[in-house]
Design a protein around this motif. Structure first.
Motif, mmCIF file in Angstrom:
data_model
loop_
_atom_site.group_PDB
_atom_site.id
_atom_site.type_symbol
_atom_site.label_atom_id
_atom_site.label_comp_id
_atom_site.label_asym_id
_atom_site.label_seq_id
_atom_site.Cartn_x
_atom_site.Cartn_y
_atom_site.Cartn_z
ATOM 1 N N LEU A 17 -22.712 6.923 49.113
ATOM 2 C CA LEU A 17 -23.003 6.921 50.689
ATOM 3 C C LEU A 17 -24.011 7.481 51.550
ATOM 4 O O LEU A 17 -24.456 7.611 52.303
ATOM 5 N N LEU B 35 -25.858 5.304 53.067
ATOM 6 C CA LEU B 35 -25.567 4.771 54.234
ATOM 7 C C LEU B 35 -25.812 5.868 55.170
ATOM 8 O O LEU B 35 -26.107 5.463 56.408
ATOM 9 N N ARG C 67 -23.802 1.110 61.004
ATOM 10 C CA ARG C 67 -23.027 0.304 60.058
ATOM 11 C C ARG C 67 -21.040 0.582 61.639
ATOM 12 O O ARG C 67 -20.779 1.420 61.379
ATOM 13 N N PRO D 73 -17.889 0.670 62.183
ATOM 14 C CA PRO D 73 -16.817 0.792 61.233
ATOM 15 C C PRO D 73 -15.801 -0.706 60.215
ATOM 16 O O PRO D 73 -15.439 -0.346 59.378
ATOM 17 N N HIS D 74 -16.571 -1.343 61.310
ATOM 18 C CA HIS D 74 -15.410 -3.005 60.952
ATOM 19 C C HIS D 74 -16.132 -3.503 59.717
ATOM 20 O O HIS D 74 -15.797 -4.980 59.345
ATOM 21 N N GLN D 75 -17.262 -2.932 59.844
ATOM 22 C CA GLN D 75 -17.662 -4.143 58.814
ATOM 23 C C GLN D 75 -18.028 -3.761 57.447
ATOM 24 O O GLN D 75 -17.738 -2.284 57.151
ATOM 25 N N THR D 76 -17.718 -4.518 56.664
ATOM 26 C CA THR D 76 -17.552 -4.493 55.328
ATOM 27 C C THR D 76 -19.337 -4.556 54.979
ATOM 28 O O THR D 76 -20.623 -4.499 55.277
ATOM 29 N N LEU D 77 -19.386 -3.761 53.937
ATOM 30 C CA LEU D 77 -20.190 -3.832 52.986
ATOM 31 C C LEU D 77 -21.515 -4.635 52.991
ATOM 32 O O LEU D 77 -22.500 -4.602 52.758
ATOM 33 N N ARG D 78 -20.548 -5.310 52.356
ATOM 34 C CA ARG D 78 -21.639 -6.914 51.906
ATOM 35 C C ARG D 78 -22.344 -7.383 53.947
ATOM 36 O O ARG D 78 -23.126 -7.773 53.524
ATOM 37 N N GLN D 79 -21.359 -7.274 54.679
ATOM 38 C CA GLN D 79 -22.202 -7.758 55.640
ATOM 39 C C GLN D 79 -22.941 -6.885 56.088
ATOM 40 O O GLN D 79 -24.249 -7.503 56.551
ATOM 41 N N ALA E 62 -25.993 -6.746 54.039
ATOM 42 C CA ALA E 62 -27.201 -8.658 54.135
ATOM 43 C C ALA E 62 -27.761 -8.293 56.034
ATOM 44 O O ALA E 62 -28.894 -8.356 55.577
ATOM 45 N N GLU F 143 -19.421 -2.111 45.115
ATOM 46 C CA GLU F 143 -18.222 -3.031 45.010
ATOM 47 C C GLU F 143 -17.505 -3.071 44.477
ATOM 48 O O GLU F 143 -16.428 -2.446 44.172
ATOM 49 N N ILE G 31 -15.556 0.609 42.951
ATOM 50 C CA ILE G 31 -15.017 1.203 43.996
ATOM 51 C C ILE G 31 -13.749 -0.207 43.840
ATOM 52 O O ILE G 31 -12.583 0.357 43.849
#
Lengths: 316, 724
Positions: B652, B655, B665, B667-673, B676, B695, B698
């Motif tokens: 975190l 991040l 980032r 808020p709606h972006q997933t960690l994977r997106q 990338a 991932e 968590i």
């Protein structure tokens, strides 16, 4: 863009098989498998002639499953779907003649052309997993997977599926037209032989049943469940939505996500699965207000809005 | 909305450009005999208004011409506006020849004003092109700063306000133009709001810190005299090295290097309406360096209120005094008072605060803030003393150690013959008064002459007093008074050097009051000697000058009473801080420094300093957070406890650092997106790898072992990337 994930090898084989027949529709193939593995059913909304039948047949042939097709017409009766008992004079009793629904993979073509009575016979079978003919309940074969199609263009003489029944499809897909290159590719493939004849089964029905069992073991974390519910809740409070997604929708999304995660070789669901599947799993469960429709909004737009507005859980 | 903001910024730029030009005009009134600067300022404002509204060319020329004609007409012609052009034409043709000669001083005022308007027109246009159109400022800004500082140093113009304005608006303007240039290059540039915040907070911080931080007195001697002497050097070098410095008679501030010839200057400094003759004091100096005088280094200031009794005991209460009022009318601008010994009250019309530098007894006139405020006239109430010779003779030797130490200071390398001479002069004199008198009288005989032109400057190895006493024997007040102070000090008699003016020339008598005119020629220096039980008594060693104070032979009855020793005047005058500072009860030097520090830093200042400090830290945190990752690395490097929680915290914080770095980032972006996206930016795959591990930590049930070492390597690599 999320990173490309490798598929589960056995699933990859099925997808490759389907791709031999259907050009450039890998996504639809994968989503069909998601529905199949999640023990759900698919509603294909498409114009005729884009390869729906080929898709289902390729899928059926790949898993060596029994393929049945029901062409829905206005005069089709429920018993034409479920089968009838016919009196056998020799045996002196009624004998059950199974209907076309008694297959592993059933293509219910142009489902909105038939009367609601016949539709509900099919949908009941889908939901219950068995049919009742003449007071006798008969189980459907396992696996049982229905791919229903409907034509979104023609509404003349159709009986649009009621919302309650749409809810029973796990996913709603659309194949769409191929791109020019893909279409050229289709032409050259079918120039000499029909590719469907060329493919061979890569999986047995038993293996598939086993995979279906494994899918249910895919872990869905609390934060993911909360995320699903957050997204779904937003459909119920959206100003453009007349009727939001039901809890069955949440359930469908979770089941599909499990299957999707499994297909990608993961034993847990991640928010990317949810985001990817939500438009397919939720959009047919939303009824828009007419103002929203007049404004050019579609249910898919609403689902996309819901996703964008929901923060992704990044902590346990 | 957008256009409103656009117009506002445009207006801001025009306004600031206009202001910068006006900053050039402001000092004109002080440094030259220009009058009506506001009319010229009005013209500049008019020019910029016209540039802003962009009327047709002919209209703007017409408006400006009318303004010029109106101004000239108001000032010089006082006739119809329509006759002005012909007048100007006439003058121009008359004076055309002058324009091409060097006799520019002969130009008529009206033509000069007209030409100045023309110049302003040009300059306004150039600065408009430069600042508003090209959005370039730096060169012009630097020029302005140099202009203001040079004027502040070499002329009477006080640039305090101008410097503050230049810092505040100038830096803001610089940065505003910079961002506007950037925006011109790429209109889609973001972060404007943050730029405003950063810019305003930095400029505000700079101004606040600059404004409230304590100002040191000038660290260099006043450059003016140095520059002047340097400039004067080439002609006189060959003639006489001693004549390097040519001073103008008059009151100067720097006495660290005395000597050199004078040029008479009979400019009137002030007139005084007074009953008695006495010297006008400005300041005292008490550290003799061997070359001249410097003042006791102290920032101590006493604030004296306008028209209030001054609680400052000049003499012991037993001394016979007479209360007298006088009024002063300044003819030259000074920021300090001239006052007689025994000052009790000052009254001026202005809302003024008097600040007395306790080290020198120089009294500055300032306004309620710290700005100096020149007074044109003020009234004084003072006590005129009558010194009884008997009392002076009866005064015991000074016992106050602190006072003795301060006022008998002498340089270590003072030649021995000076001390010997002092001893010789005072040989056989018993009392302090007699000794002082003997030294004072010594100069009246023994071949010392008053001389202003042929006065030596002490060389590198010479002592100023020594040179005068034994070699040149020629000099003016500074030589005499300094020599007397030095000799008295060598005898252990506390004495100090006082600067100011003599009583001047009597101009007329008006209902019991005399009116004196004091010119620069009346600038003077004399001696004050401390007598215990009496206080400071002025003496006059200079040839041709007479001590204006009255010394009576008969003793007044009250005089003999012994004075309470515990409250000698000088003691009561010593500020509390200094008593504390020098008190022997504080053994270590450190505590002295701390006390001095605390004395110099009042609570208000400390509070402001703390606020500034926190503001600085906050801004640094906000803007310099890119250095933070190192802290984070250190923070996690030594964590003993390993596990999911640590990994989660580390991830975190990564991040957050990436966010600071500029990789936001949503808020709606997933960690994977997001991973990338980050990997795409850094051209790595590390973020994706790390994210996949995260991932697992968590989205899976707990008890998932994580290879912390692998994680940490990835994590550190990534976090280091956010530093650059």
């Amino acid at each position: 863009m999320a990173a490309k994930e490798m598929l589960q090898p056995s699933i990859e084989q099925v997808v490759e098989n389907i791709e031999k027949v259907i050009v450039g529709k890998r996504n639809v193939a994968i989503l069909s498998l998601v529905a199949l593995l999640a023990k759900g059913h698919v509603l294909l909304e498409d114009v005729p002639g884009v390869g729906k039948t080929m898709l289902v047949r390729a899928l059926a042939k790949s898993i060596n499953a029994q393929f049945k097709r029901i062409q829905f017409t206005p005069d089709l009766l429920p018993s034409d779907v479920t089968g009838v008992s016919i009196y056998n004079p020799r045996e002196m009793q009624f004998e059950y003649k199974p209907g076309p629904i008694m297959g592993n993979i059933v293509l219910a073509d142009e489902i909105n052309r038939t009367s609601p009575k016949t539709q509900s016979a099919l949908l009941e079978a889908m939901e219950e997993g068995n049919v009742t003919v003449d007071g006798t309940t008969r189980p459907l074969p396992r696996p049982f997977f229905v791919m229903a199609t409907q034509n979104p263009i023609e509404y003349e003489g159709t009986y649009p599926l009621p919302e309650a029944q749409l809810d029973r499809f796990l996913l709603k897909l659309s194949m769409g037209y191929p791109s020019p290159d893909e279409e050229v590719e289709i032409l050259s493939r079918v120039e000499k032989v029909q590719p469907i004849e060329e493919i061979h089964p890569v999986m047995t029905v038993d293996e598939l049943l086993e995979l279906q069992q494994k899918v249910t073991e895919v872990y869905v974390g609390d934060s993911i469940k909360r995320y699903i519910v957050d997204i779904v809740q937003r459909s119920r409070s959206n100003a453009s939505v007349y009727l939001g997604v039901s809890p069955r929708g949440s359930l469908a999304l979770m089941k599909a996500a499990q299957a999707y995660a499994f297909i990608h070789g993961r034993e847990f669901v991640i928010p990317d699965d949810i985001q990817f599947l939500a438009p397919y799993a939720l959009s047919h469960r939303i009824i828009l207000k007419s103002e929203a429709k007049l404004n050019g909004l579609s249910a898919e737009d609403i689902v996309r809005q819901m996703i964008v507005r929901t923060p992704v859980p990044i902590q346990r | 909305m957008k256009t409103m903001r656009y117009i506002a910024i445009k207006m801001l730029i025009y306004g600031l450009a206009c202001w910068l030009l006006i900053e050039w005009l402001m000092p004109l009134e002080t440094i030259s005999d220009t009058e009506g600067v506001e009319v010229f300022i009005g013209f500049v404002v008019l020019c910029f208004l016209l540039y802003f509204f962009r009327p047709p060319f002919w209209l703007s020329v017409f408006v400006k011409s009318i303004y010029i004609l109106w101004a000239l007409n108001q000032w010089f012609y006082h006739a119809s506006l329509f006759t002005a052009p012909t007048r100007i034409w006439q003058e121009t043709s008359d004076h055309a020849a002058i324009l091409f000669t060097t006799r520019l001083m002969e130009l008529s005022n009206s033509l000069r004003s007209f030409l100045f308007f023309g110049l302003l027109w040009l300059v306004a246009y150039v600065s408009y092109r430069w600042m508003v159109v090209r959005k370039r400022l730096f060169f012009f800004y630097v020029l302005t700063v140099i202009y203001v500082t040079v004027l502040d140093t070499f002329t009477l113009f006080r640039g305090n306000g101008a410097i503050v304005r230049l810092v505040a608006f100038g830096f803001f303007f610089l940065s505003l133009l910079h961002i506007e240039r950037l925006r011109e290059q790429s209109p889609a540039i973001g972060g404007i709001r943050r730029w405003w915040g950063a810019c305003l907070s930095f400029v505000g911080l700079a101004v606040l810190v600059g404004y409230f931080s304590p100002k040191l007195p000038p660290q260099w001697p006043d450059p003016v005299s140095f520059v002047k002497s340097y400039a004067a050097a080439p002609e006189e070098k060959q003639i006489d090295p001693a004549a390097l410095k040519v001073k103008k008679v008059g009151y100067g501030q720097n006495d660290s290097r005395l000597g050199g010839p004078f040029i008479a200057d009979d400019t009137v400094v002030f007139t005084a309406e007074d009953e008695r003759r006495h010297y006008w004091r400005v300041e005292t100096k008490d550290i003799y360096t061997g070359k001249g005088w410097t003042s006791f280094q102290s920032e101590q200031m006493r604030t004296l209120e306008n028209d209030m009794d001054i609680d400052y005991s000049w003499w012991s209460p037993a001394l016979k005094k007479k209360q007298i009022t006088a009024s002063i009318h300044m003819k030259k601008t000074y920021f300090h008072l001239v006052y007689p010994l025994g000052l009790k009250k000052v009254k001026a019309q202005e809302d003024v605060v008097y600040r007395m530098e306790t080290a020198t007894e120089k009294i500055y006139t300032t306004d309620r803030s710290v700005y100096t405020l020149p007074l044109t006239s003020y009234d004084l109430v003072y006590e005129y003393p009558t010194f009884s010779i008997d009392a002076l003779k009866a005064a015991p030797p000074v016992g106050d150690k602190e006072l003795l130490e301060r006022y008998t200071q002498l340089p270590e390398n003072l030649p021995k013959r000076v001390r010997d001479l002092a001893k010789q002069i005072t040989n056989g004199k018993q009392t302090q008064y007699e000794q002082v008198k003997a030294v004072e009288q010594y100069f009246h005989a023994n071949g010392y002459t008053y001389e202003t032109t042929d006065v030596a400057v002490p060389g590198k190895k010479d002592d100023y007093v020594d040179q005068f006493l034994f070699e040149t024997k020629r000099g003016y007040c500074d030589n005499f008074s300094t020599s007397m102070v030095v000799m008295l000090r060598s005898l252990g008699i506390p004495a100090r050097w006082v600067k100011g003016y003599t009583s001047g020339r009597l101009m007329e008598e008006k209902d019991g009051k005399n009116i004196y005119e004091i010119t620069n020629n009346d600038a003077h220096s004399w001696v004050e000697v401390y007598f215990s039980g009496i206080g400071w008594v002025p003496f006059e060693p200079t040839q041709g000058f007479v001590n204006p104070y009255v010394f009576t032979a008969s003793s007044p009855d009250s005089e003999t009473a012994p004075l309470p020793e515990q409250r000698t005047p000088e003691q009561s005058r010593v500020p509390l801080e200094r008593v504390r500072e020098q008190s022997p009860s504080l053994p270590s030097q450190d505590s002295g420094i701390l006390d001095r520090f605390l004395a110099a830093w009042s609570w208000k200042r400390i509070a402001i300093a703390l606020a500034a400090f926190f503001a600085f830290v906050w801004t640094a945190y906000k803007t310099r957070r890119k250095w933070w990752p190192y802290v984070t690395i250190l923070r996690f490097q030594y964590k003993r406890k390993r596990g999911d929680n640590l990994f989660a915290a580390a991830y975190l914080s990564l991040l957050r650092h990436l966010d600071d770095y500029g990789l936001k980032r949503k808020p709606h972006q997933t960690l994977r997106q997001y991973a990338a996206y980050v990997d795409d930016w850094f051209k790595t795959k590390e973020m994706t790898r790390l994210t996949m591990l995260y991932e697992k930590s968590i989205y899976l049930p707990k008890n998932n072992p994580i290879d912390w070492d692998e994680v940490r390597e990835l994590w550190e690599n990534l976090i280091k990337k956010t530093v650059s």
